[in-house]
Motif scaffolding. Structure first.
Motif, PDB file in Angstrom:
ATOM      1  N   LEU A 113       0.826  -1.210   0.000  1.00 43.09           N
ATOM      2  CA  LEU A 113       0.000   0.000   0.000  1.00 43.09           C
ATOM      3  C   LEU A 113       0.862   1.263   0.000  1.00 43.09           C
ATOM      4  CD1 LEU A 113      -2.862  -1.069   2.438  1.00 43.09           C
ATOM      5  CD2 LEU A 113      -2.979  -0.805  -0.053  1.00 43.09           C
ATOM      6  N   ALA A 114       1.986   1.236   0.691  1.00 45.61           N
ATOM      7  CA  ALA A 114       2.886   2.388   0.697  1.00 45.61           C
ATOM      8  C   ALA A 114       3.438   2.638  -0.707  1.00 45.61           C
ATOM      9  CB  ALA A 114       4.019   2.181   1.699  1.00 45.61           C
ATOM     10  N   TRP A 115       3.804   1.575  -1.423  1.00 46.76           N
ATOM     11  CA  TRP A 115       4.313   1.736  -2.789  1.00 46.76           C
ATOM     12  C   TRP A 115       3.221   2.152  -3.763  1.00 46.76           C
ATOM     13  CZ3 TRP A 115       8.848   2.927  -4.279  1.00 46.76           C
ATOM     14  CH2 TRP A 115       9.949   2.549  -3.517  1.00 46.76           C
TER      15      TRP A 115
ATOM     16  N   LEU B  10       0.970   6.692  -6.958  1.00 44.22           N
ATOM     17  CA  LEU B  10      -0.090   7.674  -7.167  1.00 44.22           C
ATOM     18  C   LEU B  10       0.427   9.095  -6.978  1.00 44.22           C
ATOM     19  CD1 LEU B  10      -3.047   5.856  -5.378  1.00 44.22           C
ATOM     20  CD2 LEU B  10      -2.575   5.978  -7.839  1.00 44.22           C
ATOM     21  N   MET B  11       1.302   9.291  -5.997  1.00 48.06           N
ATOM     22  CA  MET B  11       1.842  10.638  -5.756  1.00 48.06           C
ATOM     23  C   MET B  11       2.736  11.102  -6.898  1.00 48.06           C
ATOM     24  SD  MET B  11       2.851  10.951  -1.746  1.00 48.06           S
ATOM     25  CE  MET B  11       3.270   9.258  -1.409  1.00 48.06           C
TER      26      MET B  11
ATOM     27  N   ARG C  51      -0.566   7.142 -11.023  1.00 49.99           N
ATOM     28  CA  ARG C  51      -1.101   5.816 -11.295  1.00 49.99           C
ATOM     29  C   ARG C  51      -0.227   4.769 -10.628  1.00 49.99           C
ATOM     30  NH1 ARG C  51       0.883   6.089 -17.501  1.00 49.99           N
ATOM     31  NH2 ARG C  51       3.079   5.685 -17.068  1.00 49.99           N
ATOM     32  N   ALA C  52      -0.800   3.593 -10.456  1.00 48.17           N
ATOM     33  CA  ALA C  52      -0.053   2.451  -9.944  1.00 48.17           C
ATOM     34  C   ALA C  52      -0.588   1.196 -10.639  1.00 48.17           C
ATOM     35  CB  ALA C  52      -0.201   2.322  -8.433  1.00 48.17           C
TER      36      ALA C  52
ATOM     37  N   HIS D 171      -5.048  13.066 -10.068  1.00 50.48           N
ATOM     38  CA  HIS D 171      -4.175  14.012 -10.766  1.00 50.48           C
ATOM     39  C   HIS D 171      -3.149  13.222 -11.581  1.00 50.48           C
ATOM     40  CE1 HIS D 171      -1.029  13.039  -7.880  1.00 50.48           C
ATOM     41  NE2 HIS D 171      -1.936  13.175  -6.941  1.00 50.48           N
ATOM     42  N   GLU D 172      -2.335  13.925 -12.365  1.00 44.08           N
ATOM     43  CA  GLU D 172      -1.369  13.268 -13.252  1.00 44.08           C
ATOM     44  C   GLU D 172      -0.082  12.856 -12.562  1.00 44.08           C
ATOM     45  OE1 GLU D 172      -1.828  17.089 -14.071  1.00 44.08           O
ATOM     46  OE2 GLU D 172      -3.757  16.122 -14.195  1.00 44.08           O
TER      47      GLU D 172
END
Length: 170
Positions: A76-78, A83-84, A88-89, A140-141
């Protein structure tokens, strides 16, 4: 080398020449601090399956453990990190239940993913089928896409503060 020469010799602003990478952005202490705080907070949240406003029962196996060989906290941290920075992930589906629903995943870091038009086509150097991955989108992008100017200024301020601290002349 050209960037350093132009910047050092002529004092020109070279901020538009090259975009910062994630690792360079993480080299800015304020960015690293915020990323680590947010990622560690999100990493500690439980995953809860919902159906409408109630709990979904039985909860999918991935709610307890997204990746079979990694604690949910780390995964979840990764995901929060992806996302930050990228907006996207990606998760590869590594195991399915008897009905065919995803049971376990493998997080795909952006630097191990090859995409075309937002679609994951290769992960960890292997071809990926369309049905074998999930993309989680941010609202956001990603900081590396829309925050380059702010990141570069923060890096310049950090370097200037470092030079000022090393120089004994006021």
């Amino acid at each position: 080398l050209t960037k350093l020469t132009i910047e050092d010799l002529y004092g020109l602003d070279t901020s538009g020449i090259a975009d910062l990478s994630r690792s360079e952005a993480m080299g800015i202490p304020s960015v690293a601090k915020v990323r680590n705080r947010i990622a560690s907070k999100i990493g500690g949240f439980p995953l809860i399956a919902m159906k409408g406003q109630g709990l979904y029962s039985p909860a999918p196996a991935w709610c307890e453990n997204l990746e079979t060989d990694r604690a949910n906290f780390n995964t979840l941290a990764w995901i929060a990190d992806g996302l930050m920075f990228y907006g996207r992930a990606y998760l590869l589906i590594t195991e399915r239940d008897s009905v065919g629903w995803p049971k376990h995943f493998q997080f795909v870091p952006e630097w191990k993913a090859q995409t075309e038009h937002g679609q994951l086509v290769r992960a960890f150097g292997r071809q990926v089928k369309l049905a074998d991955w999930v993309r989680i989108d941010a609202h956001h992008e990603g900081l590396l896409n829309y925050g380059q100017d702010a990141l570069k200024r923060a890096g310049l301020i950090e370097r200037a503060a470092s030079r000022a601290a090393e120089n004994p002349v006021p």
